[in-house]
Design a protein around this motif. Structure first.
Motif, mmCIF file in Angstrom:
data_model
loop_
_atom_site.group_PDB
_atom_site.id
_atom_site.type_symbol
_atom_site.label_atom_id
_atom_site.label_comp_id
_atom_site.label_asym_id
_atom_site.label_seq_id
_atom_site.Cartn_x
_atom_site.Cartn_y
_atom_site.Cartn_z
ATOM 1 N N VAL A 1 48.496 -21.470 28.325
ATOM 2 C CA VAL A 1 49.385 -21.020 27.238
ATOM 3 C C VAL A 1 50.588 -21.993 27.172
ATOM 4 C CG1 VAL A 1 50.819 -18.811 26.900
ATOM 5 C CG2 VAL A 1 48.647 -18.666 27.933
ATOM 6 N N LEU A 2 50.725 -22.144 25.792
ATOM 7 C CA LEU A 2 51.671 -23.123 25.478
ATOM 8 C C LEU A 2 53.033 -22.221 24.514
ATOM 9 C CD1 LEU A 2 49.330 -25.725 24.385
ATOM 10 C CD2 LEU A 2 51.279 -26.095 26.078
ATOM 11 N N PRO A 3 54.008 -22.366 24.676
ATOM 12 C CA PRO A 3 55.009 -21.527 23.886
ATOM 13 C C PRO A 3 55.639 -22.099 22.528
ATOM 14 C CG PRO A 3 56.274 -23.117 25.456
ATOM 15 C CD PRO A 3 54.668 -23.490 25.445
ATOM 16 N N VAL A 4 54.312 -22.429 21.894
ATOM 17 C CA VAL A 4 54.322 -22.709 20.635
ATOM 18 C C VAL A 4 53.540 -22.013 19.630
ATOM 19 C CG1 VAL A 4 55.320 -25.086 20.907
ATOM 20 C CG2 VAL A 4 52.853 -24.531 20.492
ATOM 21 N N PRO A 5 53.992 -21.661 18.222
ATOM 22 C CA PRO A 5 52.952 -20.914 17.480
ATOM 23 C C PRO A 5 51.424 -21.884 17.273
ATOM 24 C CG PRO A 5 54.841 -21.499 16.196
ATOM 25 C CD PRO A 5 55.074 -21.988 17.676
ATOM 26 N N PRO A 6 50.581 -21.212 16.917
ATOM 27 C CA PRO A 6 49.199 -21.826 16.718
ATOM 28 C C PRO A 6 49.254 -23.108 15.629
ATOM 29 C CG PRO A 6 48.720 -19.516 16.860
ATOM 30 C CD PRO A 6 50.411 -19.484 16.988
#
Lengths: 139, 106
Positions: free
Chosen positions: A12-17
């Motif tokens: 999971v990455l804290p940036v939007p797709p």
């Protein structure tokens, strides 16, 4: 019946797709995190390179899905494999799932000859390769 | 790298009984099918079938011992098969750490 060798990672990455997608599809950014020089246009059928490997883009669905096939010209290296990047939107950012599957045989890579002969070619040589993919690989 | 052989390795290892047979041969050395059937809760016939699959995969090797065939584990085959998984997995672990850092920086 044969079991395919496959490696899968998910994070999971804290940036939007949309922002994650830029890192997956911009050659300069790809090069930074893949750790090798990347010359490829992320368009289905295009053939380019990532380090020593030839890369062929298979499927592109912006901010959702990218699949490509890559292989080395050196027969002593690992067999060709297919890589799949899948992006999911989450409330806290995006989930990226990476899966790499070894292809059983060089024969499983349609368009390999065209790509190996001209790794940096654009749409011209890639078009027949893409047609072959569609015909051969309805998996 | 022989892809057919690797497929056979992963097929052979997908069965828990075959893993048990392989474990026995690896830990305690070569054995005949009769010995294996006596030690493990498997019939002599099933032992032979599992040994055939392991043998096709190159995970065990048959050798003669008097009138019976004795099977020996070949751990090198397993190491070779796992090589791709660990190599490719380690490569993605490193790349994904770099990706996370890249996205933090921007």
């Amino acid at each position: 019946m044969a079991t395919k060798r496959s490696v899968r990672r998910s994070l999971v990455l804290p940036v939007p797709p949309a922002r994650l997608w830029v890192a997956l599809s911009d050659p300069d950014l790809l090069a930074r995190w893949l750790g090798v020089a990347v010359t490829i246009e992320v368009v289905p059928g295009r053939v380019g390179s990532a380090g020593e490997r030839t890369v062929r883009i298979d499927e592109v669905d912006p901010a959702r899905l990218l699949t490509f096939t890559w292989w080395s010209a050196d027969p002593d290296d690992d067999p060709p494999s297919r890589v799949r990047f899948e992006v999911e939107s989450l409330p806290e950012g995006s989930r990226l799932t990476v899966e790499e599957t070894a292809l059983a045989d060089l024969d499983d890579v349609p368009g390999r000859d065209a790509g190996a002969a001209a790794p940096d070619s654009g749409g011209e040589t890639a078009a027949p390769a893409l047609a072959t993919v569609a015909a051969v690989a309805p998996r | 790298v022989n892809e057919e052989r690797l497929d056979a390795v992963f097929f052979a290892l997908a069965d828990p009984t075959r893993r048990r047979v392989l474990e026995r041969l690896t830990e305690q050395g070569p054995a005949t099918p009769t010995e294996l059937a006596a030690e493990l809760p498997i019939t002599r016939q099933a032992v032979s079938k599992h040994l055939a699959a392991l043998s096709r995969a190159g995970l065990v090797e048959p050798g003669r011992r008097g009138r019976e065939t004795r099977y020996e584990a070949r751990p090198a085959t397993l190491a070779e098969a796992l090589g791709w998984l660990s190599r490719v997995g380690t490569a993605w672990d490193a790349r994904l750490v770099a990706l996370a850092e890249l996205l933090e920086d921007r």
